[in-house]
Design a protein around this motif. Structure first.
Motif, PDB file in Angstrom:
ATOM      1  N   GLU A   1      47.368 -77.464  72.335  1.00 14.02           N
ATOM      2  CA  GLU A   1      47.860 -78.836  72.303  1.00 14.02           C
ATOM      3  C   GLU A   1      48.727 -79.141  71.089  1.00 14.02           C
ATOM      4  O   GLU A   1      49.004 -80.304  70.788  1.00 14.02           O
ATOM      5  N   LEU A   2      49.163 -78.094  70.412  1.00 16.70           N
ATOM      6  CA  LEU A   2      49.994 -78.300  69.224  1.00 16.70           C
ATOM      7  C   LEU A   2      51.478 -78.250  69.591  1.00 16.70           C
ATOM      8  O   LEU A   2      51.940 -77.309  70.237  1.00 16.70           O
ATOM      9  N   ALA A   3      52.232 -79.252  69.177  1.00  9.98           N
ATOM     10  CA  ALA A   3      53.678 -79.248  69.358  1.00  9.98           C
ATOM     11  C   ALA A   3      54.340 -78.376  68.290  1.00  9.98           C
ATOM     12  O   ALA A   3      53.723 -78.001  67.293  1.00  9.98           O
ATOM     13  N   ASP A   4      55.610 -78.070  68.506  1.00 11.60           N
ATOM     14  CA  ASP A   4      56.316 -77.180  67.591  1.00 11.60           C
ATOM     15  C   ASP A   4      56.312 -77.689  66.159  1.00 11.60           C
ATOM     16  O   ASP A   4      56.090 -76.921  65.215  1.00 11.60           O
ATOM     17  N   ASP A   5      56.557 -78.980  65.968  1.00 10.87           N
ATOM     18  CA  ASP A   5      56.618 -79.499  64.606  1.00 10.87           C
ATOM     19  C   ASP A   5      55.261 -79.443  63.925  1.00 10.87           C
ATOM     20  O   ASP A   5      55.167 -79.268  62.707  1.00 10.87           O
ATOM     21  N   ALA A   6      54.186 -79.562  64.719  1.00  8.77           N
ATOM     22  CA  ALA A   6      52.846 -79.443  64.142  1.00  8.77           C
ATOM     23  C   ALA A   6      52.574 -78.019  63.690  1.00  8.77           C
ATOM     24  O   ALA A   6      52.015 -77.792  62.612  1.00  8.77           O
ATOM     25  N   MET A   7      52.985 -77.036  64.515  1.00  4.76           N
ATOM     26  CA  MET A   7      52.790 -75.638  64.128  1.00  4.76           C
ATOM     27  C   MET A   7      53.603 -75.301  62.881  1.00  4.76           C
ATOM     28  O   MET A   7      53.114 -74.606  61.976  1.00  4.76           O
ATOM     29  N   LEU A   8      54.827 -75.778  62.813  1.00  2.00           N
ATOM     30  CA  LEU A   8      55.643 -75.530  61.627  1.00  2.00           C
ATOM     31  C   LEU A   8      55.011 -76.165  60.397  1.00  2.00           C
ATOM     32  O   LEU A   8      54.985 -75.574  59.315  1.00  2.00           O
ATOM     33  N   GLY A   9      54.480 -77.376  60.548  1.00  2.00           N
ATOM     34  CA  GLY A   9      53.829 -78.036  59.424  1.00  2.00           C
ATOM     35  C   GLY A   9      52.597 -77.282  58.944  1.00  2.00           C
ATOM     36  O   GLY A   9      52.353 -77.167  57.743  1.00  2.00           O
ATOM     37  N   ILE A  10      51.806 -76.775  59.886  1.00  2.00           N
ATOM     38  CA  ILE A  10      50.629 -75.989  59.518  1.00  2.00           C
ATOM     39  C   ILE A  10      51.046 -74.734  58.772  1.00  2.00           C
ATOM     40  O   ILE A  10      50.469 -74.381  57.727  1.00  2.00           O
ATOM     41  N   ALA A  11      52.056 -74.029  59.294  1.00  2.00           N
ATOM     42  CA  ALA A  11      52.522 -72.809  58.642  1.00  2.00           C
ATOM     43  C   ALA A  11      53.008 -73.095  57.227  1.00  2.00           C
ATOM     44  O   ALA A  11      52.767 -72.315  56.299  1.00  2.00           O
ATOM     45  N   ALA A  12      53.694 -74.210  57.045  1.00  2.00           N
ATOM     46  CA  ALA A  12      54.180 -74.572  55.713  1.00  2.00           C
ATOM     47  C   ALA A  12      53.019 -74.869  54.775  1.00  2.00           C
ATOM     48  O   ALA A  12      53.034 -74.482  53.602  1.00  2.00           O
ATOM     49  N   ASP A  13      51.988 -75.557  55.274  1.00  2.00           N
ATOM     50  CA  ASP A  13      50.839 -75.877  54.438  1.00  2.00           C
ATOM     51  C   ASP A  13      50.019 -74.626  54.096  1.00  2.00           C
ATOM     52  O   ASP A  13      49.536 -74.484  52.978  1.00  2.00           O
TER      53      ASP A  13
END
Length: 293
Positions: free
Chosen positions: A37-49
């Motif tokens: 249920e994760l959108a692309d911007d959420a995955m990118l944000g997680i990877a950055a964090d």
């Protein structure tokens, strides 16, 4: 812990070091086993964090098959070997060792996990892998960024660009000491790699028959160097295979991360009746205090 965009259930981010037999060496990767249920911007944000070179996101995993995507802190990556190994080991620890298949942006990737004593070994089959001679212009760009003289290069290994989902220049150095220095102009190389659409620069020195010391420059990932690079190892395997240096039934061992203080061990072999390369290694959990090097 992160929240899904739709569900109120938390999304756990696991942390593993891949291509190592302990939690000291290896290349750190984030692993999310519940990314449906994760959108692309959420995955990118997680990877950055998380801050590692890549974090893997698994969705639609049923019956040993699922969709696997990879994000660096800056962008999505088509394929990442060490994060694939980390994901496979995480699954095997929870559901048992065996075969699994991932659909990735670079194509289908098969992985087999097996237990050896107290650890789990994962062997991935790369996307189709190949290599082609580097052009003089490409080599001039690299020599300028790294400050290499012609005599620094190993004449036994002509420069190539290899691919196994991502494109990697493959450069052999004559001396181990020159590899140890590994100094380069970060901004200049980042510009070259962006123009050439290269993911890492795979620099190697032949230690002995079937054994290489390797390093990978990784400005596109926001770091000077990657401690262990499964995708580049697969591209290098294609290069060795095409040169007759990786015949069927043989293995080549790559030692990476040694000069960074995080030793990694990758084992590559040719896949029978295929253009793919097998890349194998162990993975271990690490704590959140472990940062990328």
């Amino acid at each position: 812990m992160y929240r899904r965009l739709v569900s109120s259930s938390p999304v756990a981010v696991l942390r593993y070091a891949a291509f190592t037999s302990d939690a000291v060496g290896g290349n750190p990767a984030g692993v999310v086993l519940t990314a449906d249920e994760l959108a692309d911007d959420a995955m990118l944000g997680i990877a950055a964090d998380v801050g590692y070179s890549e974090t893997a996101f698994l969705s639609s995993f049923v019956g040993g098959e699922g969709v696997l995507r990879y994000f660096s802190p800056l962008a999505e990556v088509a394929f990442c070997g060490h994060a694939t190994i980390a994901t496979a080991v995480a699954i095997a620890e929870r559901h048992g060792a065996g075969p699994m298949r991932f659909q990735t942006p670079a194509g289908t990737v098969d992985v087999v996990t097996r237990r050896e004593g107290d650890e789990i070994i994962a062997a991935l089959v790369s996307p189709p892998a190949s290599s082609a001679p580097m052009t003089e212009a490409e080599l001039d760009d690299l020599r300028s960024a790294f400050g290499w003289a012609v005599d620094d290069l190993d004449p036994r290994f002509p420069p190539h660009v290899g691919s196994a989902g991502n494109r990697h220049p493959l450069i052999g150095l004559r001396d181990r000491e020159r590899l140890a220095r590994f100094d380069y102009d970060y901004d200049a190389l980042a510009d070259v790699m962006a123009r050439r659409e290269w993911t890492t620069v795979h620099v190697f020195h032949r230690r002995a028959e079937g054994v290489f010391d390797v390093r990978n420059a990784f400005p596109p990932g926001g770091v000077r160097e990657d401690p262990a690079t499964g995708a580049a190892a697969a591209a290098f395997g294609a290069y060795l295979r095409d040169r007759g240096s990786l015949p069927q039934g043989s293995e080549v061992v790559l030692h990476q991360g040694v000069d960074m203080g995080v030793p990694c061990r990758l084992v590559i072999s040719a896949v029978p009746d295929s253009t793919a390369i097998s890349v194998a290694g162990a993975a271990h959990t690490i704590g959140p205090d472990r940062t990328r090097r």
